[in-house]
Design a protein around this motif. Sequence first.
Motif, PDB file in Angstrom:
ATOM      1  N   PRO A  46       3.199  -3.366  -3.625  1.00  0.00           N
ATOM      2  CA  PRO A  46       2.968  -4.802  -3.427  1.00  0.00           C
ATOM      3  C   PRO A  46       1.952  -5.089  -2.323  1.00  0.00           C
ATOM      4  N   ILE A  47       1.339  -4.024  -1.776  1.00  0.00           N
ATOM      5  CA  ILE A  47       0.419  -4.261  -0.652  1.00  0.00           C
ATOM      6  C   ILE A  47      -0.756  -5.128  -1.104  1.00  0.00           C
ATOM      7  N   ASN A  48      -1.239  -4.865  -2.329  1.00  0.00           N
ATOM      8  CA  ASN A  48      -2.409  -5.616  -2.787  1.00  0.00           C
ATOM      9  C   ASN A  48      -2.151  -7.110  -2.871  1.00  0.00           C
ATOM     10  N   ILE A  49      -0.945  -7.485  -3.308  1.00  0.00           N
ATOM     11  CA  ILE A  49      -0.664  -8.916  -3.447  1.00  0.00           C
ATOM     12  C   ILE A  49      -0.633  -9.578  -2.068  1.00  0.00           C
ATOM     13  N   TRP A  50      -0.083  -8.872  -1.065  1.00  0.00           N
ATOM     14  CA  TRP A  50      -0.065  -9.405   0.302  1.00  0.00           C
ATOM     15  C   TRP A  50      -1.474  -9.487   0.874  1.00  0.00           C
ATOM     16  N   PHE A  51      -2.234  -8.456   0.632  1.00  0.00           N
ATOM     17  CA  PHE A  51      -3.612  -8.442   1.110  1.00  0.00           C
ATOM     18  C   PHE A  51      -4.390  -9.623   0.525  1.00  0.00           C
ATOM     19  N   GLY A  52      -4.239  -9.792  -0.776  1.00  0.00           N
ATOM     20  CA  GLY A  52      -4.925 -10.890  -1.462  1.00  0.00           C
ATOM     21  C   GLY A  52      -4.473 -12.239  -0.939  1.00  0.00           C
ATOM     22  N   PHE A  53      -3.168 -12.345  -0.730  1.00  0.00           N
ATOM     23  CA  PHE A  53      -2.597 -13.599  -0.239  1.00  0.00           C
ATOM     24  C   PHE A  53      -3.168 -13.950   1.133  1.00  0.00           C
ATOM     25  N   PHE A  54      -3.170 -12.971   2.047  1.00  0.00           N
ATOM     26  CA  PHE A  54      -3.680 -13.233   3.390  1.00  0.00           C
ATOM     27  C   PHE A  54      -5.187 -13.506   3.393  1.00  0.00           C
ATOM     28  N   PHE A  55      -5.878 -12.826   2.504  1.00  0.00           N
ATOM     29  CA  PHE A  55      -7.324 -13.043   2.408  1.00  0.00           C
ATOM     30  C   PHE A  55      -7.612 -14.499   2.035  1.00  0.00           C
TER      31      PHE A  55
END
Lengths: 407, 282
Positions: A46-55
């Motif tokens: 799920p790291i990508n979804i968090w990364f995308g969200f914060f971006f």
Amino acid sequence: MTYNKKSIWQYPWGYRESFIIASGLLILGLVMNYFIKFSNLTISWPINIWFGFFFIIILLFSQILFKKKSFVKWLSSTPAAISAIITFSFLVLLMGLIPQKNENVNSIIFKSGLTEITNSLMYVFILIYLLTTLGMVILRRSFPFKNKNIAFFINHFGLWVILFTSALGAGDFQRIKITVNKINPIYSGINQKGIFISDLGIAIQLNDFLIEEYTPKAYIINGTTGDILNQKNIILEKGNKLKVLDWEIEVLDFYEYAAYNDSIYYAIYDIGATPAAFIKVTQVNTKTIKTGWVSCGSFKYPGNYLLLNNNQLLVMAEPEAKKYSSDIKIYTKKGEIFNKSIEVNKPASVNGYKIYQIDYDHKRGKWSEISVLELVKDPWLHGVYIGIFMLIAGAVYMFWISNKKLN
Amino acid sequence: MNLISFKIVAYITILLWLTGCFFLLFNHKIKNGNQIGKIITFSGILFIIAFVVFLWINLERPPLRTIGETRLWYSVLLPLIGFFIFTKWNYKWLLYYSISIAIIFLIINLANPQNFDKNLMPALQSIWFVPHVIAYMIAYALLGVCMAIAIWGLYLHKFKSFKYELLNKADNLVLMGFSFLTIGLLLGALWAKIAWGHYWSWDPKETWALLTWLNFIFYLHFRFYHKQKIVIPLWTLIVGFILLMFCWIGINYLPVSKNSIHTYSFILIFTYLNSIKTKEKP
């Protein structure tokens, strides 16, 4: 050139600052790649979804809170956009010139990540730079939203969505190759990174593998060099008569399935049968006649060629595949059983996988007892499709505008 | 379908085009020269269109597989667009240019005779095949015209007086060409998902297609923000054309293309001779 008058790094930033920053990111990525060993830069669930969200949050907040700040203004400026386009193009150019996935580990090029650019830090940095500048200009022109900006929005946001979702989705993309057979169901395979996947969640067994082939062709080749000499197609259909180079060629007989015994071919439908043709060749000038068998041979029966003169041979090439397909039986863990037929350009969907026909046993050809399939999972695909359809809509609109202007 | 008919068609087409251009060139000396020239040139275009249709029917597959076949399409589309722009804007030189390029391409095809093969590999048997390639051919033809404008513009800029009207017209054609380029690229991506399992594989052909696309993105942005600049946008058009030619034809000569999945030549296998041949350069 007005901006030359202001000293460097004095706002508003122009092309000089933009290109220094962009090439700085490139060099930083290159150097970091050289000294630090990265095996895999993609991020997965799920790291990508968090990364995308914060971006997205960072872009939104900087636009809302610091809209007036010179740095934020610069991010959505033309020089920033153009520097991002140029540096990204530069990386694509490198990819187009340097063969990618080159395994020569010791070379400097490899260590700097230049043989796998999409998995290098430079690419990551430049992609983030591109997504930032593109994202900021979309935000700036979208709030408040004006109708005249709709084409701008579709084109730019469409591209942003494609780049964003494909980059984040890269880590979740799975492509698993499996070889299925008729004897037992297969439930494991090897993914694109060479990792063995022991449980696919489904098992697949081959019911039947079918190949349709085009009628085979013959070629006149130079016996020493192997060069093909004829321009005209010599299709091995019974009754076909044609003049090629200095030869009058007539196909007296053609068997799609033949066996070989005692230097002749006879028609028989048997596993391992080979196509064979009985040919009459007349030399145009001397009128000398030769007859004989040509065949490409199979794993079971030998092939044969016709010697035309000292250095010219008449040979049959293996038939070209017109279509190949696998009838497969799929078992799920819930106990369901599906029968599917898949072929090239016609994948099947089961349990979140798309199943593709990839290959078969070429040695056995149409008698192949295995089929190579690929199971593909790409949970972010719909995001990419949304972006693609936005861009297509944008392109249609662009065409309409240009057509209107033309008239 | 055989070679002889292509030869005849190519010669007749070239003859019609040259005659048409002759009338247009000397229209001041010949009565109704312009009208006659237009009619003859256009009948040349119609004649070769008819041949492509005939070829399509006879081969029982779209004649879009080999490089030679796409060159044939280019020799149809470029004069068509050149003719259209000539009637619209009265750019006679553009018609001459597009006719010359088309003739060169026909001559290349005549010099490299290939057998029009009915066989089509499974990967190409798809409803995406025709729209994907035709969108590209139209884009290539339109952007080819843009390059001619760029060279003409650079000449005017250097030796005569340059008018911005020319760049505005190039913008218009780039916009149209770029829309086809985008559609061709994206249809290719959608097709790749169905045929190869992924919409983007960084195959050499894809990489160079993206580079071409980015070049015209740069052009559009640069023109939008720097309306007064002349030389940079004109050069971008020329570079764009070189890139697209490279993507279309030149790529086969690069070492990177060795592992391309985007090549559609038949591999001939002569098992018992232990020999493998590539039948035609795609």
